[in-house]
Design a protein around this motif. Structure first.
Motif, PDB file in Angstrom:
ATOM      1  N   TRP A 299      23.693  14.981  34.404  1.00  0.00           N
ATOM      2  CA  TRP A 299      23.123  16.336  34.083  1.00  0.00           C
ATOM      3  C   TRP A 299      23.557  16.313  32.370  1.00  0.00           C
ATOM      4  N   TYR A 300      22.760  16.891  31.682  1.00  0.00           N
ATOM      5  CA  TYR A 300      23.197  17.089  30.023  1.00  0.00           C
ATOM      6  C   TYR A 300      22.324  18.239  29.401  1.00  0.00           C
ATOM      7  N   LEU A 301      23.325  18.885  28.485  1.00  0.00           N
ATOM      8  CA  LEU A 301      22.821  19.748  27.605  1.00  0.00           C
ATOM      9  C   LEU A 301      22.673  19.140  26.291  1.00  0.00           C
ATOM     10  N   ALA A 302      21.559  19.371  25.431  1.00  0.00           N
ATOM     11  CA  ALA A 302      21.597  18.676  24.296  1.00  0.00           C
ATOM     12  C   ALA A 302      20.487  19.180  23.311  1.00  0.00           C
ATOM     13  N   LEU A 303      20.523  19.158  22.150  1.00  0.00           N
ATOM     14  CA  LEU A 303      19.544  19.373  21.086  1.00  0.00           C
ATOM     15  C   LEU A 303      18.936  18.121  20.841  1.00  0.00           C
ATOM     16  N   VAL A 304      17.744  17.701  21.422  1.00  0.00           N
ATOM     17  CA  VAL A 304      17.046  16.554  21.300  1.00  0.00           C
ATOM     18  C   VAL A 304      16.083  16.389  20.157  1.00  0.00           C
ATOM     19  N   TRP A 305      16.180  15.453  19.355  1.00  0.00           N
ATOM     20  CA  TRP A 305      15.275  15.387  18.366  1.00  0.00           C
ATOM     21  C   TRP A 305      13.945  14.274  18.700  1.00  0.00           C
ATOM     22  N   THR A 306      13.033  15.311  18.534  1.00  0.00           N
ATOM     23  CA  THR A 306      11.430  14.359  18.936  1.00  0.00           C
ATOM     24  C   THR A 306      10.760  13.600  18.017  1.00  0.00           C
ATOM     25  N   GLY A 307      11.464  13.597  16.954  1.00  0.00           N
ATOM     26  CA  GLY A 307      10.940  12.800  16.021  1.00  0.00           C
ATOM     27  C   GLY A 307       9.914  13.790  14.816  1.00  0.00           C
ATOM     28  N   ALA A 308       9.909  14.973  15.582  1.00  0.00           N
ATOM     29  CA  ALA A 308       9.101  15.940  14.615  1.00  0.00           C
ATOM     30  C   ALA A 308       9.710  17.414  14.797  1.00  0.00           C
ATOM     31  N   SER A 309      10.542  17.663  15.773  1.00  0.00           N
ATOM     32  CA  SER A 309      11.367  18.990  15.890  1.00  0.00           C
ATOM     33  C   SER A 309      12.328  18.718  17.074  1.00  0.00           C
ATOM     34  N   TYR A 310      13.532  19.937  16.938  1.00  0.00           N
ATOM     35  CA  TYR A 310      14.187  19.828  17.986  1.00  0.00           C
ATOM     36  C   TYR A 310      14.024  20.545  19.350  1.00  0.00           C
ATOM     37  N   LEU A 311      14.476  20.033  20.597  1.00  0.00           N
ATOM     38  CA  LEU A 311      14.354  20.638  21.829  1.00  0.00           C
ATOM     39  C   LEU A 311      15.867  21.090  22.192  1.00  0.00           C
ATOM     40  N   LEU A 312      15.775  22.475  22.451  1.00  0.00           N
ATOM     41  CA  LEU A 312      16.811  22.781  23.613  1.00  0.00           C
ATOM     42  C   LEU A 312      16.620  22.248  24.670  1.00  0.00           C
ATOM     43  N   PHE A 313      17.557  21.168  25.476  1.00  0.00           N
ATOM     44  CA  PHE A 313      17.075  20.396  26.497  1.00  0.00           C
ATOM     45  C   PHE A 313      18.282  20.571  27.578  1.00  0.00           C
ATOM     46  N   PHE A 314      17.927  21.233  28.888  1.00  0.00           N
ATOM     47  CA  PHE A 314      19.013  20.767  29.701  1.00  0.00           C
ATOM     48  C   PHE A 314      18.301  20.172  31.058  1.00  0.00           C
ATOM     49  N   THR A 315      18.935  19.000  31.629  1.00  0.00           N
ATOM     50  CA  THR A 315      18.372  18.446  32.730  1.00  0.00           C
ATOM     51  C   THR A 315      19.494  18.343  33.863  1.00  0.00           C
ATOM     52  N   GLY A 316      18.965  18.459  35.122  1.00  0.00           N
ATOM     53  CA  GLY A 316      19.921  18.461  36.222  1.00  0.00           C
ATOM     54  C   GLY A 316      20.074  17.176  36.873  1.00  0.00           C
ATOM     55  N   LYS A 317      19.088  16.276  36.650  1.00  0.00           N
ATOM     56  CA  LYS A 317      18.976  15.228  37.458  1.00  0.00           C
ATOM     57  C   LYS A 317      17.511  14.308  37.189  1.00  0.00           C
ATOM     58  N   ASP A 318      17.718  13.204  37.324  1.00  0.00           N
ATOM     59  CA  ASP A 318      16.549  12.195  37.028  1.00  0.00           C
ATOM     60  C   ASP A 318      15.969  12.387  35.567  1.00  0.00           C
ATOM     61  N   ASN A 319      16.838  12.899  34.673  1.00  0.00           N
ATOM     62  CA  ASN A 319      16.231  12.970  33.119  1.00  0.00           C
ATOM     63  C   ASN A 319      15.238  13.897  33.323  1.00  0.00           C
ATOM     64  N   VAL A 320      15.086  14.938  33.955  1.00  0.00           N
ATOM     65  CA  VAL A 320      13.818  15.845  34.205  1.00  0.00           C
ATOM     66  C   VAL A 320      14.358  17.324  33.389  1.00  0.00           C
ATOM     67  N   GLY A 321      13.565  17.554  32.637  1.00  0.00           N
ATOM     68  CA  GLY A 321      13.958  18.883  31.891  1.00  0.00           C
ATOM     69  C   GLY A 321      13.855  20.096  32.495  1.00  0.00           C
ATOM     70  N   ILE A 322      15.014  20.715  32.898  1.00  0.00           N
ATOM     71  CA  ILE A 322      14.781  22.240  33.514  1.00  0.00           C
ATOM     72  C   ILE A 322      14.451  23.067  32.563  1.00  0.00           C
ATOM     73  N   ILE A 323      15.210  23.142  31.353  1.00  0.00           N
ATOM     74  CA  ILE A 323      14.924  23.804  30.209  1.00  0.00           C
ATOM     75  C   ILE A 323      14.714  22.791  28.979  1.00  0.00           C
ATOM     76  N   SER A 324      13.326  23.046  28.306  1.00  0.00           N
ATOM     77  CA  SER A 324      12.999  22.302  27.307  1.00  0.00           C
ATOM     78  C   SER A 324      12.055  23.108  26.460  1.00  0.00           C
ATOM     79  N   GLN A 325      12.423  23.597  25.314  1.00  0.00           N
ATOM     80  CA  GLN A 325      11.892  24.446  24.627  1.00  0.00           C
ATOM     81  C   GLN A 325      12.190  24.243  23.030  1.00  0.00           C
ATOM     82  N   PRO A 326      11.368  24.459  22.249  1.00  0.00           N
ATOM     83  CA  PRO A 326      11.908  24.071  20.692  1.00  0.00           C
ATOM     84  C   PRO A 326      13.017  25.037  20.305  1.00  0.00           C
ATOM     85  N   TYR A 327      13.777  24.348  19.662  1.00  0.00           N
ATOM     86  CA  TYR A 327      15.062  25.095  19.153  1.00  0.00           C
ATOM     87  C   TYR A 327      14.883  25.940  17.850  1.00  0.00           C
TER      88      TYR A 327
END
Length: 522
Positions: A411-439
């Motif tokens: 699992w990880y908590l990150a600010l993920v750069w998509t190439g155009a914007s940041y997502l506040l991203f939290f995944t619990g397993k399998d790299n599937v976003g539980i939280i995935s929203q523009p930061y």
């Protein structure tokens, strides 16, 4: 759209029932089959498409029991999955290497987040009907526990928070000049001063002075506060200023929303205003909290019998780091985790965060500590810290835990750069976003922002600077013996730039936050 249970699947059900063995169905398979007609009946002898037609597979994420003879398997294709097209969906048991069910659908397009555009989100479900399948599969939970409307639950949580705030700090009170009614130079005009206060436990904020005009006297000025939002938006107090010649009481509007009123002034004439606000802390509270010396002094002066200094108590935690020591990275929780420095992380005592003292500079390295039971996120947990971007247009990994090099098992908590914007991203397993929203602070490299992710085992909530930002049902969580990384990513060091951090707290003993809050300050 056609859907069937395969003959192989039916034989598997019968064999498992005969041998009194558990049925394990664990995978969704997606394929693009040329020339397929979704309206044509499906041959129940049909097998898997050729490998070159299979475009994606992923784990079953949720299961539910409709009744003893009908169960549902569900999986979500999130915005980071794709791109591909599919017109064939299969439900598969990898343990038994058996295709259990098939669905033929019109061609669907799965897009993925790319610079300038967010990917779509698709949900796929299989309802499997077979005599006694609920017992055979061991599925006892109903779909309502994970396919639920959170609105009623959030209303209840909001009401509980409101009542607790009113019980602890008093029903109505205002901070400094907030909501004070004052005359203006123009005759018969007045202003309600911008500021903050509490009405029946709800925090009321007026961002700018509001002008009111009075032609007859006397008049009463009320602050009308309600807690408003929708299932897809942040819930927050809504404030209106009401002027009336009669006494007003709390009421429920046509949408069923409770409104709480507080009379803040009586205007008896053009130059006669009676200030009815209660300022500062209520004089009838016994116990309150304070985050610094000034708040403690003010609380006792207002009549508090006891004050809890939140800033002096290490939070209930599995890990707590305030980075105050300039020489070492120290965990101040009872578990006293030891860290290995990977590359060159440092403690910066110059660029202090809102908590003062030092911060972790993770721009040139990260921290790692071995797994232990208290670091595994279970039914209730929380992660929070102050964080500041060190650069834009790069992903910043705040904290992660998992098997090195394994994308799915972690699992990880990150600010993920998509190439155009940041997502506040939290995944619990399998790299599937539980939280995935523009930061919302994607361009801010000057200021710290408080980020808090919490779960009660059912719902994961994200708060930014103390305000509820997003929430989502909790899906599967990885609990393995992988290391914990601070400022790094267990999967790879590539694309794992990190920034500056303070006040890192991790708890697996329940959520750290249940409602909007004031982030800790020095």
């Amino acid at each position: 759209m056609a859907q069937v249970i395969t003959l192989a699947g039916e034989r598997l059900f019968a064999l498992k029932a005969q041998n009194n063995e558990a049925l394990d169905i664990d995978t969704f398979i997606f394929a693009k089959v040329p020339g397929q007609d979704s309206n044509t009946p499906i041959d129940r002898n049909e097998g898997l498409p050729p490998p070159n037609q299979i475009v994606h597979d992923q784990a079953v994420q949720q299961v539910g029991m409709i009744n003893e003879n009908v169960v549902v398997y569900s999986s979500v294709l999130d915005s980071l999955t794709g791109p591909f097209e599919f017109n064939w969906v299969g439900l598969y048991s990898s343990t038994n290497q058996t295709l259990v069910a098939i669905s033929h659908i019109p061609t669907a397009t799965k897009t993925v987040t790319v610079p300038g555009a967010a990917g779509n989100l698709l949900n796929r479900n299989f309802a499997i009907e077979y005599s006694g399948i609920a017992e055979l599969s061991g599925i006892t939970v109903t779909p309502e526990t994970w396919q639920l409307d959170q609105t009623a639950r959030l209303n209840g949580m909001g009401e509980l928070t409101r009542q607790l705030a009113a019980d602890m700090n008093g029903r109505d009170w205002f901070i400094d000049e907030g909501f004070k009614v004052m005359p203006r130079p123009a005759l018969n005009t007045f202003k309600v001063t911008a500021g903050a206060g509490y009405v029946s436990g709800l925090r009321a904020t007026l961002d700018a002075d509001e002008v009111i005009i009075v032609s007859q006297y006397p008049k009463f000025v009320y602050v009308d506060t309600s807690f408003y939002g929708t299932a897809n938006a942040t819930w927050k107090p809504k404030v209106m200023i009401t002027v009336s010649s009669s006494q007003l009481d709390n009421y429920i509007d046509t949408n069923g929303v409770n409104h709480y009123l507080c009379k803040v002034a009586a205007i008896n004439g053009a130059d006669s205003i009676e200030d009815l606000r209660k300022s500062g802390y209520s004089s009838n509270f016994v116990l309150t909290e304070a985050n610094n010396d000034d708040e403690e002094t003010a609380a006792f002066a207002a009549g508090a019998l006891a004050v809890v200094r939140i800033d002096l108590i290490a939070p209930r935690s599995s890990l707590y780091m305030d980075f105050k020591s300039p020489f070492a990275f120290i965990d101040k929780s009872e578990f006293y985790h030891q860290f290995n420095k990977i590359h060159a992380p440092t403690i910066d005592t110059v660029g202090a965060s809102p908590m003062g003292m030092g911060v972790a500079d993770l721009t040139a390295g990260y921290l790692k500590t071995p797994d232990s039971p208290e670091l595994q996120l279970t039914s209730g947990w929380g992660i929070e810290c102050y964080f500041k971007l060190s650069a834009t247009q790069k992903s910043h990994f705040i904290v992660s835990k998992g098997l090195a090099g394994n994308l799915k098992e972690g699992w990880y908590l990150a600010l993920v750069w998509t190439g155009a914007s940041y997502l506040l991203f939290f995944t619990g397993k399998d790299n599937v976003g539980i939280i995935s929203q523009p930061y919302p602070h994607a361009a801010d490299i000057e200021n710290y922002h408080h980020i808090s992710i919490n779960s009660d085992g059912v719902t994961v909530k994200a708060y930014i600077d103390g305000v509820l930002f997003n929430y989502s049902p909790q899906t599967a969580m990885t609990n393995n013996d992988g290391d914990l990384y601070i400022g790094g990513w267990h999967y790879t060091e590539l694309n794992a730039t990190s920034g500056f951090m303070d006040q890192l707290v991790i708890s697996n003993d329940g959520p750290l936050r249940n409602a909007d809050f004031y982030p800790p300050i020095r």
